[in-house]
Design a protein around this motif. Structure first.
Motif, PDB file in Angstrom:
ATOM      1  N   ALA A 275       1.047  -1.225   0.046  1.00 28.48           N
ATOM      2  CA  ALA A 275       0.115   0.200  -0.031  1.00 28.48           C
ATOM      3  C   ALA A 275       0.943   1.085   0.133  1.00 28.48           C
ATOM      4  O   ALA A 275       0.398   2.415   0.011  1.00 28.48           O
ATOM      5  N   ASN A 276       2.437   0.921  -0.004  1.00 28.89           N
ATOM      6  CA  ASN A 276       3.286   2.201   0.034  1.00 28.89           C
ATOM      7  C   ASN A 276       2.847   3.038   1.472  1.00 28.89           C
ATOM      8  O   ASN A 276       2.872   4.469   1.283  1.00 28.89           O
ATOM      9  N   ASP A 277       2.325   2.536   2.513  1.00 29.30           N
ATOM     10  CA  ASP A 277       1.950   3.271   3.724  1.00 29.30           C
ATOM     11  C   ASP A 277       3.095   3.105   4.763  1.00 29.30           C
ATOM     12  O   ASP A 277       3.193   2.380   5.580  1.00 29.30           O
ATOM     13  N   GLY A 278       3.907   4.174   4.743  1.00 30.63           N
ATOM     14  CA  GLY A 278       5.298   4.185   5.448  1.00 30.63           C
ATOM     15  C   GLY A 278       5.046   4.071   7.017  1.00 30.63           C
ATOM     16  O   GLY A 278       5.606   3.383   7.588  1.00 30.63           O
ATOM     17  N   ALA A 279       4.124   4.850   7.481  1.00 29.54           N
ATOM     18  CA  ALA A 279       3.927   4.884   8.884  1.00 29.54           C
ATOM     19  C   ALA A 279       3.303   3.584   9.584  1.00 29.54           C
ATOM     20  O   ALA A 279       3.828   3.070  10.390  1.00 29.54           O
ATOM     21  N   THR A 316       9.493  -5.191  -0.340  1.00 27.85           N
ATOM     22  CA  THR A 316       8.262  -4.765  -1.165  1.00 27.85           C
ATOM     23  C   THR A 316       8.099  -3.284  -1.058  1.00 27.85           C
ATOM     24  O   THR A 316       8.512  -2.632  -0.239  1.00 27.85           O
ATOM     25  N   GLY A 317       7.785  -2.921  -2.370  1.00 27.04           N
ATOM     26  CA  GLY A 317       7.500  -1.249  -2.301  1.00 27.04           C
ATOM     27  C   GLY A 317       8.621  -0.692  -3.115  1.00 27.04           C
ATOM     28  O   GLY A 317       8.475   0.675  -3.657  1.00 27.04           O
ATOM     29  N   GLY A 318       9.795  -1.182  -3.276  1.00 29.14           N
ATOM     30  CA  GLY A 318      11.071  -0.346  -3.604  1.00 29.14           C
ATOM     31  C   GLY A 318      11.225   1.117  -2.661  1.00 29.14           C
ATOM     32  O   GLY A 318      11.030   2.015  -3.348  1.00 29.14           O
ATOM     33  N   PHE A 319      11.166   0.849  -1.367  1.00 30.66           N
ATOM     34  CA  PHE A 319      11.104   1.800  -0.247  1.00 30.66           C
ATOM     35  C   PHE A 319      12.179   2.520  -0.364  1.00 30.66           C
ATOM     36  O   PHE A 319      13.387   1.775  -0.298  1.00 30.66           O
ATOM     37  N   SER A 320      12.324   3.787  -0.084  1.00 30.73           N
ATOM     38  CA  SER A 320      13.597   4.808  -0.071  1.00 30.73           C
ATOM     39  C   SER A 320      13.576   5.851   0.995  1.00 30.73           C
ATOM     40  O   SER A 320      12.535   6.212   1.383  1.00 30.73           O
ATOM     41  N   ILE A 321      14.620   5.860   1.743  1.00 33.39           N
ATOM     42  CA  ILE A 321      14.696   7.215   2.673  1.00 33.39           C
ATOM     43  C   ILE A 321      15.317   8.064   1.774  1.00 33.39           C
ATOM     44  O   ILE A 321      16.522   8.213   1.536  1.00 33.39           O
ATOM     45  N   GLY A 322      14.383   9.089   1.311  1.00 32.30           N
ATOM     46  CA  GLY A 322      14.911  10.030   0.155  1.00 32.30           C
ATOM     47  C   GLY A 322      13.765  10.267  -0.996  1.00 32.30           C
ATOM     48  O   GLY A 322      13.450   9.076  -1.322  1.00 32.30           O
ATOM     49  N   TRP A 323      13.449  11.141  -1.070  1.00 32.06           N
ATOM     50  CA  TRP A 323      12.327  11.511  -2.171  1.00 32.06           C
ATOM     51  C   TRP A 323      12.868  12.796  -3.000  1.00 32.06           C
ATOM     52  O   TRP A 323      13.247  13.850  -2.490  1.00 32.06           O
ATOM     53  N   ALA A 324      12.497  12.821  -4.247  1.00 34.78           N
ATOM     54  CA  ALA A 324      12.994  13.781  -5.137  1.00 34.78           C
ATOM     55  C   ALA A 324      12.700  15.100  -4.746  1.00 34.78           C
ATOM     56  O   ALA A 324      13.545  16.028  -4.832  1.00 34.78           O
ATOM     57  N   LEU A 432      10.172  10.263   2.096  1.00 33.78           N
ATOM     58  CA  LEU A 432      10.244   8.831   1.859  1.00 33.78           C
ATOM     59  C   LEU A 432       9.692   8.407   0.367  1.00 33.78           C
ATOM     60  O   LEU A 432       8.850   9.023   0.065  1.00 33.78           O
ATOM     61  N   GLY A 433      10.259   7.729  -0.350  1.00 34.62           N
ATOM     62  CA  GLY A 433       9.669   7.425  -1.505  1.00 34.62           C
ATOM     63  C   GLY A 433       9.420   6.010  -1.895  1.00 34.62           C
ATOM     64  O   GLY A 433       9.993   5.261  -0.976  1.00 34.62           O
ATOM     65  N   TRP A 434       8.736   5.839  -2.896  1.00 32.85           N
ATOM     66  CA  TRP A 434       8.220   4.186  -3.253  1.00 32.85           C
ATOM     67  C   TRP A 434       8.251   4.264  -4.793  1.00 32.85           C
ATOM     68  O   TRP A 434       8.214   4.876  -5.419  1.00 32.85           O
ATOM     69  N   THR A 435       8.753   2.894  -5.297  1.00 34.49           N
ATOM     70  CA  THR A 435       8.836   2.881  -6.682  1.00 34.49           C
ATOM     71  C   THR A 435       7.861   1.786  -7.189  1.00 34.49           C
ATOM     72  O   THR A 435       7.700   1.765  -8.339  1.00 34.49           O
ATOM     73  N   THR A 436       7.282   0.895  -6.400  1.00 35.44           N
ATOM     74  CA  THR A 436       6.350   0.034  -6.798  1.00 35.44           C
ATOM     75  C   THR A 436       5.271  -0.441  -5.853  1.00 35.44           C
ATOM     76  O   THR A 436       5.471  -0.196  -4.805  1.00 35.44           O
ATOM     77  N   TRP A 437       4.261  -0.973  -6.489  1.00 39.34           N
ATOM     78  CA  TRP A 437       3.041  -1.479  -5.615  1.00 39.34           C
ATOM     79  C   TRP A 437       3.454  -2.973  -5.293  1.00 39.34           C
ATOM     80  O   TRP A 437       2.567  -3.608  -4.595  1.00 39.34           O
ATOM     81  N   SER A 438       4.330  -3.541  -5.898  1.00 38.27           N
ATOM     82  CA  SER A 438       4.540  -4.983  -5.981  1.00 38.27           C
ATOM     83  C   SER A 438       6.097  -5.120  -5.095  1.00 38.27           C
ATOM     84  O   SER A 438       6.428  -4.521  -4.340  1.00 38.27           O
ATOM     85  N   HIS A 439       6.638  -6.316  -5.374  1.00 37.04           N
ATOM     86  CA  HIS A 439       7.827  -6.728  -4.715  1.00 37.04           C
ATOM     87  C   HIS A 439       8.960  -6.024  -5.509  1.00 37.04           C
ATOM     88  O   HIS A 439       8.559  -5.969  -6.794  1.00 37.04           O
ATOM     89  N   THR A 440      10.252  -6.355  -5.105  1.00 37.44           N
ATOM     90  CA  THR A 440      11.425  -5.921  -6.193  1.00 37.44           C
ATOM     91  C   THR A 440      12.376  -7.117  -5.863  1.00 37.44           C
ATOM     92  O   THR A 440      12.176  -8.022  -4.860  1.00 37.44           O
ATOM     93  N   ALA A 441      13.464  -7.111  -6.295  1.00 40.55           N
ATOM     94  CA  ALA A 441      14.246  -8.065  -6.505  1.00 40.55           C
ATOM     95  C   ALA A 441      15.559  -7.846  -5.515  1.00 40.55           C
ATOM     96  O   ALA A 441      16.706  -8.533  -5.718  1.00 40.55           O
ATOM     97  N   MET A 442      15.289  -7.099  -4.816  1.00 41.30           N
ATOM     98  CA  MET A 442      16.734  -6.647  -3.703  1.00 41.30           C
ATOM     99  C   MET A 442      16.792  -7.512  -2.830  1.00 41.30           C
ATOM    100  O   MET A 442      15.950  -8.432  -2.336  1.00 41.30           O
TER     101      MET A 442
END
Ligand SMILES: [Zn+2]
Length: 479
Positions: A275-279, A316-324, A432-442
């Motif tokens: 859900a890209n819901d960081g909190a 999940t989410g391609g979650f990042s600390i840092g947003w453009a 916080l940034g997100w790149t996908t609603w799915s999983h990643t291969a990280m």
């Protein structure tokens, strides 16, 4: 043989037996094993939680979680047999059995013809007691791979039947998803489990009354959602049983001379990250950390015989600390303004907007202010750009938007547009940034402490994790 030779011979024998007893101490095995899986938890979810906790004390940096300070750490790649980006069934099968398989397969080989043996099944056969805990439904993919063998993760009812056949000693957390089968026409999985000898609890009182000696328990959270999962940590009250309480109870019931194997999944990290819901992600990572604390307390009693492993199946989410939009800045403490998970907020919004006089943009934004601390007179100031995002979301909800299906998906991921915009705007304001609603291969992180911890350092494949646990427990390699 003269006296000196005799004495030398005697000393030699004494030294030999001392050596043997010392080396058997060194070759000690893990008798109590805790295997924690943060579903969807990348190192980024761990780090964001640490940075959030530091921000709560006005500190710049990372406040360690219970498990992120463990002495042995590693990374693991996790691709599925037929896809680079894996899913919980294939990654879970890898974690439970040591074999790769195809996506959506539950502990069977990639062709779905051969059953694979999980470390939990193996532990049970070797006299260990076994506990399986999950914050999502107990027949969901990650718990299922430890006791079931099914060609498809959506075979919820057949998975429930496999659960009863496992004879495992403790199941806790969520309940059975689809307890009456796909078509609602089968006998209740709960009744069948009772017939199979399981004691089922679904209230806090009955849960608290569970005492050692109660064989075969299924402890279901008192409040479960439509998918039979316990609530997101951010939504829990005293009416819920949190994940750490399930672990505490499982320790109480499973502790025995022959040892135990316990798998604990914090499954809603993944759901919140989809859900890209960081909190909400962060509160569930904190819950996982609190659950690991229970294992650590137990470890302190038996440090030479206990192993704790904490890992994940995928990110999940391609979650990042840092947003453009924030360049180099973060304001993670802003996440504390969010009062409910995105999912709960959507339910609140949906029911509020059913009242005709409330079905307008202004009222929707008053709820966004109330639950996310955004906009209005009391919330964080919204820029013109952010207000336009909310207006577009409202138009999409009322069917007057010009967005294509593709653009709607990229923006809202199939969720409620206002809820998705509220979480997105708050996450971005926090940095916080997100790149996908799915999983990643990280790759996923691995943290280990206790007997056999040294086995877990390095960069390997997740199929190696159960192999390492088998070595630590003294179990044979599985076919
Ligand atoms: Zn997922």
């Amino acid at each position: 043989m003269n006296a000196t030779t005799l004495l030398k011979h005697f000393l030699f024998v004494v030294l030999c037996s001392l050596f043997v007893s010392f080396s058997s101490v060194n070759a000690q095995q893990a008798k109590y094993v805790f295997f924690f899986i943060g579903d969807g938890m990348g190192i980024n979810h761990v780090a964001a939680t640490e940075a959030y906790l530091a921000s709560q004390h006005n500190q710049n940096g990372f406040q360690k979680l219970i498990f992120s300070g463990f002495p042995s750490t590693g990374f693991a790649n996790n691709h599925a047999e037929n896809r680079l980006i894996t899913g919980s069934a294939a990654a879970g099968t890898a974690l439970a059995t040591g074999f790769k398989t195809t996506v959506n397969t539950i502990s069977m080989d990639g062709t779905r013809t051969k059953a694979l043996t999980s470390i939990a099944t193996q532990a049970k056969a070797n006299g260990f007691k076994v506990g399986i805990i999950s914050s999502v439904s107990i027949n969901h993919a990650t718990p299922a791979v430890f006791y079931a063998n099914q060609p498809l993760r959506t075979n919820y009812y057949p998975i429930s039947l496999d659960l009863m056949k496992s004879n495992f000693d403790f199941f806790g957390g969520g309940g059975f998803n689809q307890p009456f089968g796909k078509n609602n026409d089968q006998p209740s999985a709960y009744l069948l489990a009772e017939k199979a000898g399981y004691t089922i609890t679904s209230s806090i009182e009955a849960f608290n009354n569970l005492k050692p000696g109660t064989e075969k328990v299924i402890a279901v959270g008192p409040i479960i959602d439509a998918a039979a999962a316990i609530r997101f940590s951010i939504d829990q009250t005293d009416e819920d049983i949190p994940l750490n309480a399930f672990v505490d109870k499982a320790i109480e019931l499973l502790d025995n001379e022959k040892g135990f194997f316990m798998m604990v999944e914090e499954g809603k990290i993944d759901w919140a990250a989809h859900a890209n819901d960081g909190a909400t992600v962060i509160q569930n990572v904190i819950s996982l950390s609190e659950a690991v604390q229970q294992a650590l307390d137990f470890y302190k009693k038996y440090p030479d015989e206990t192993l704790i492993v904490v890992t994940a199946d995928h990110e999940t989410g391609g979650f990042s600390i840092g947003w453009a939009g924030k360049h180099y800045e973060t304001d993670l403490n802003l996440l504390a303004l969010q009062k409910k998970s995105k999912q709960s907020f959507t339910a609140i919004l949906d029911s509020a907007l059913k009242v005709p006089e409330n079905n307008n943009f202004k009222f929707a934004m008053s709820l966004v202010n109330q639950y996310f601390g955004l906009g209005g007179n009391t919330g964080l100031t919204l820029s013109d750009y952010e207000i336009s995002l909310f207006k577009e979301a409202w138009n999409t909800m009322s069917g007057t938007s010009a967005f294509t299906d593709e653009e709607q998906y990229l923006r809202y991921g199939g969720d409620n547009p206002i809820s998705s915009t509220a979480t997105r705007v708050l996450n971005n304001k926090a940095g916080l940034g997100w790149t996908t609603w799915s999983h990643t291969a990280m790759p996923v992180p691995v943290f280990a402490k206790g007997q056999g911890q040294e086995l877990f350092s390095g960069y390997y494949d997740i199929t190696d994790i159960p192999k390492k646990i088998r070595v630590a427990m003294g179990l044979s390699a599985s076919e």
